[in-house]
Design a protein around this motif. Structure first.
Motif, PDB file in Angstrom:
ATOM      1  N   VAL A  21       0.844  -1.200   0.000  1.00 39.12           N
ATOM      2  CA  VAL A  21       0.000   0.000   0.000  1.00 39.12           C
ATOM      3  C   VAL A  21       0.878   1.249   0.000  1.00 39.12           C
ATOM      4  O   VAL A  21       0.683   2.155  -0.812  1.00 39.12           O
ATOM      5  N   VAL A  22       1.869   1.291   0.883  1.00 39.45           N
ATOM      6  CA  VAL A  22       2.739   2.469   0.950  1.00 39.45           C
ATOM      7  C   VAL A  22       3.522   2.611  -0.346  1.00 39.45           C
ATOM      8  O   VAL A  22       3.675   3.722  -0.870  1.00 39.45           O
ATOM      9  N   GLU A  23       3.975   1.507  -0.911  1.00 38.22           N
ATOM     10  CA  GLU A  23       4.683   1.563  -2.197  1.00 38.22           C
ATOM     11  C   GLU A  23       3.773   2.129  -3.290  1.00 38.22           C
ATOM     12  O   GLU A  23       4.194   2.957  -4.103  1.00 38.22           O
ATOM     13  N   ALA A  24       2.511   1.717  -3.306  1.00 40.92           N
ATOM     14  CA  ALA A  24       1.565   2.246  -4.294  1.00 40.92           C
ATOM     15  C   ALA A  24       1.310   3.731  -4.051  1.00 40.92           C
ATOM     16  O   ALA A  24       1.250   4.521  -4.996  1.00 40.92           O
ATOM     17  N   TRP A  25       1.153   4.129  -2.781  1.00 39.75           N
ATOM     18  CA  TRP A  25       0.976   5.550  -2.472  1.00 39.75           C
ATOM     19  C   TRP A  25       2.178   6.351  -2.967  1.00 39.75           C
ATOM     20  O   TRP A  25       2.014   7.418  -3.548  1.00 39.75           O
ATOM     21  N   LEU A  26       3.369   5.826  -2.744  1.00 39.30           N
ATOM     22  CA  LEU A  26       4.576   6.539  -3.176  1.00 39.30           C
ATOM     23  C   LEU A  26       4.695   6.596  -4.697  1.00 39.30           C
ATOM     24  O   LEU A  26       5.348   7.488  -5.234  1.00 39.30           O
ATOM     25  N   GLY A  27       4.045   5.677  -5.394  1.00 38.51           N
ATOM     26  CA  GLY A  27       4.054   5.680  -6.852  1.00 38.51           C
ATOM     27  C   GLY A  27       2.998   6.586  -7.462  1.00 38.51           C
ATOM     28  O   GLY A  27       2.939   6.752  -8.680  1.00 38.51           O
ATOM     29  N   SER A  28       2.179   7.187  -6.642  1.00 39.60           N
ATOM     30  CA  SER A  28       1.115   8.087  -7.089  1.00 39.60           C
ATOM     31  C   SER A  28       1.495   9.510  -6.673  1.00 39.60           C
ATOM     32  O   SER A  28       1.693   9.771  -5.480  1.00 39.60           O
ATOM     33  N   PRO A  29       1.613  10.435  -7.633  1.00 38.92           N
ATOM     34  CA  PRO A  29       2.090  11.786  -7.291  1.00 38.92           C
ATOM     35  C   PRO A  29       1.331  12.467  -6.147  1.00 38.92           C
ATOM     36  O   PRO A  29       1.954  13.063  -5.260  1.00 38.92           O
ATOM     37  N   GLY A  30       0.022  12.392  -6.127  1.00 39.93           N
ATOM     38  CA  GLY A  30      -0.748  13.055  -5.073  1.00 39.93           C
ATOM     39  C   GLY A  30      -0.544  12.440  -3.708  1.00 39.93           C
ATOM     40  O   GLY A  30      -0.375  13.153  -2.707  1.00 39.93           O
ATOM     41  N   HIS A  31      -0.562  11.115  -3.666  1.00 34.63           N
ATOM     42  CA  HIS A  31      -0.352  10.431  -2.391  1.00 34.63           C
ATOM     43  C   HIS A  31       1.066  10.680  -1.882  1.00 34.63           C
ATOM     44  O   HIS A  31       1.283  10.935  -0.703  1.00 34.63           O
ATOM     45  N   ARG A  32       2.018  10.581  -2.796  1.00 36.59           N
ATOM     46  CA  ARG A  32       3.420  10.818  -2.441  1.00 36.59           C
ATOM     47  C   ARG A  32       3.595  12.232  -1.885  1.00 36.59           C
ATOM     48  O   ARG A  32       4.305  12.442  -0.899  1.00 36.59           O
ATOM     49  N   ALA A  33       2.933  13.199  -2.517  1.00 36.89           N
ATOM     50  CA  ALA A  33       3.036  14.590  -2.058  1.00 36.89           C
ATOM     51  C   ALA A  33       2.601  14.712  -0.600  1.00 36.89           C
ATOM     52  O   ALA A  33       3.228  15.442   0.180  1.00 36.89           O
ATOM     53  N   ASN A  34       1.528  14.008  -0.220  1.00 33.14           N
ATOM     54  CA  ASN A  34       1.093  14.048   1.174  1.00 33.14           C
ATOM     55  C   ASN A  34       2.138  13.417   2.088  1.00 33.14           C
ATOM     56  O   ASN A  34       2.473  13.966   3.136  1.00 33.14           O
ATOM     57  N   ILE A  35       2.653  12.269   1.697  1.00 31.59           N
ATOM     58  CA  ILE A  35       3.591  11.538   2.544  1.00 31.59           C
ATOM     59  C   ILE A  35       4.871  12.329   2.775  1.00 31.59           C
ATOM     60  O   ILE A  35       5.398  12.345   3.886  1.00 31.59           O
ATOM     61  N   ILE A  36       5.366  12.999   1.739  1.00 29.23           N
ATOM     62  CA  ILE A  36       6.660  13.687   1.892  1.00 29.23           C
ATOM     63  C   ILE A  36       6.529  15.205   2.034  1.00 29.23           C
ATOM     64  O   ILE A  36       7.519  15.911   1.940  1.00 29.23           O
ATOM     65  N   ASP A  37       5.347  15.694   2.316  1.00 29.45           N
ATOM     66  CA  ASP A  37       5.159  17.129   2.526  1.00 29.45           C
ATOM     67  C   ASP A  37       5.799  17.532   3.857  1.00 29.45           C
ATOM     68  O   ASP A  37       5.346  17.093   4.924  1.00 29.45           O
ATOM     69  N   PRO A  38       6.831  18.373   3.830  1.00 30.68           N
ATOM     70  CA  PRO A  38       7.492  18.762   5.076  1.00 30.68           C
ATOM     71  C   PRO A  38       6.604  19.616   5.984  1.00 30.68           C
ATOM     72  O   PRO A  38       6.891  19.741   7.175  1.00 30.68           O
ATOM     73  N   ASP A  39       5.536  20.179   5.445  1.00 27.40           N
ATOM     74  CA  ASP A  39       4.627  20.985   6.256  1.00 27.40           C
ATOM     75  C   ASP A  39       3.642  20.129   7.049  1.00 27.40           C
ATOM     76  O   ASP A  39       2.946  20.642   7.927  1.00 27.40           O
ATOM     77  N   LEU A  40       3.562  18.856   6.731  1.00 26.45           N
ATOM     78  CA  LEU A  40       2.710  17.940   7.485  1.00 26.45           C
ATOM     79  C   LEU A  40       3.577  17.268   8.534  1.00 26.45           C
ATOM     80  O   LEU A  40       4.634  16.721   8.221  1.00 26.45           O
ATOM     81  N   THR A  41       3.150  17.337   9.786  1.00 27.49           N
ATOM     82  CA  THR A  41       4.004  16.897  10.892  1.00 27.49           C
ATOM     83  C   THR A  41       3.387  15.817  11.775  1.00 27.49           C
ATOM     84  O   THR A  41       4.069  15.252  12.621  1.00 27.49           O
ATOM     85  N   GLU A  42       2.096  15.569  11.591  1.00 30.69           N
ATOM     86  CA  GLU A  42       1.414  14.580  12.428  1.00 30.69           C
ATOM     87  C   GLU A  42       0.638  13.611  11.553  1.00 30.69           C
ATOM     88  O   GLU A  42       0.257  13.944  10.422  1.00 30.69           O
ATOM     89  N   ILE A  43       0.381  12.414  12.094  1.00 27.51           N
ATOM     90  CA  ILE A  43      -0.335  11.387  11.347  1.00 27.51           C
ATOM     91  C   ILE A  43      -1.232  10.586  12.284  1.00 27.51           C
ATOM     92  O   ILE A  43      -0.940  10.418  13.465  1.00 27.51           O
ATOM     93  N   GLY A  44      -2.316  10.131  11.705  1.00 28.78           N
ATOM     94  CA  GLY A  44      -3.195   9.170  12.359  1.00 28.78           C
ATOM     95  C   GLY A  44      -3.817   8.315  11.274  1.00 28.78           C
ATOM     96  O   GLY A  44      -4.218   8.835  10.231  1.00 28.78           O
ATOM     97  N   ILE A  45      -3.847   7.028  11.475  1.00 32.43           N
ATOM     98  CA  ILE A  45      -4.423   6.120  10.487  1.00 32.43           C
ATOM     99  C   ILE A  45      -5.485   5.276  11.170  1.00 32.43           C
ATOM    100  O   ILE A  45      -5.260   4.735  12.254  1.00 32.43           O
TER     101      ILE A  45
END
Length: 157
Positions: free
Chosen positions: A115-139
């Motif tokens: 799932v994470v590999e697929a997210w990283l292969g999608s520009p929009g999902h990847r942008a969320n994952i590596i956005d330095p302005d995002l600092t917290e997560i909850g799943i």
């Protein structure tokens, strides 16, 4: 205020694609995908932070507020034909003092690493994952038939 919403087609059978025209690779089914949704979510968090580390970014801090919002969103989507995002302004208001929120969704039988590999292969999902302005997560992940439906909510100041 930035609000980013991205959908990930479910990994697995081609008919599982939900809400996006992106073709994602098929992934082997996880034998424990629906047996422990919380452990699945924890692994998604760990793998997301590993991806950030590979980009030289600090890990995302765990947020109870983001997790509660993610879990509610995942539960609201159970049984739906398509993954459709709800507005994130209520999440921002609820989790104040944050001013930014983003979300990735998936409904799949895939292993967390796929799932994470697929997210990283999608520009929009990847942008969320590596956005330095995002600092917290909850799943939040919940069973949806034989699949797990997960919402990954990011927050930022």
């Amino acid at each position: 205020m930035l609000v980013a919403l991205f959908l990930l087609p479910a990994c697995g059978a081609p008919q599982d694609a939900l809400g996006s025209s992106t073709d994602e690779p098929s992934a082997a089914a996880s034998p424990t995908a629906t047996s422990d949704p919380a452990a699945y979510a924890d692994e998604l968090t760990e793998l997301t932070n590993e991806a950030r580390d590979e980009e030289g970014l600090p890990g995302l801090e765990y947020s109870d507020c983001a997790r509660e919002a993610a879990l509610e969103r995942a539960q609201a989507l159970v049984g739906q034909e398509e993954l459709v995002h709800a507005p994130l302004k209520p999440v921002i208001d609820r989790c104040a003092p944050v001013t930014t929120a983003a979300e990735n969704l998936v409904n799949s039988t895939a292993r967390p690493m796929d799932v994470v590999e697929a997210w990283l292969g999608s520009p929009g999902h990847r942008a969320n994952i590596i956005d330095p302005d995002l600092t917290e997560i909850g799943i939040g992940c919940v069973p949806d038939g034989v699949k797990l439906l997960c919402s990954q909510v990011f927050l930022g100041p």
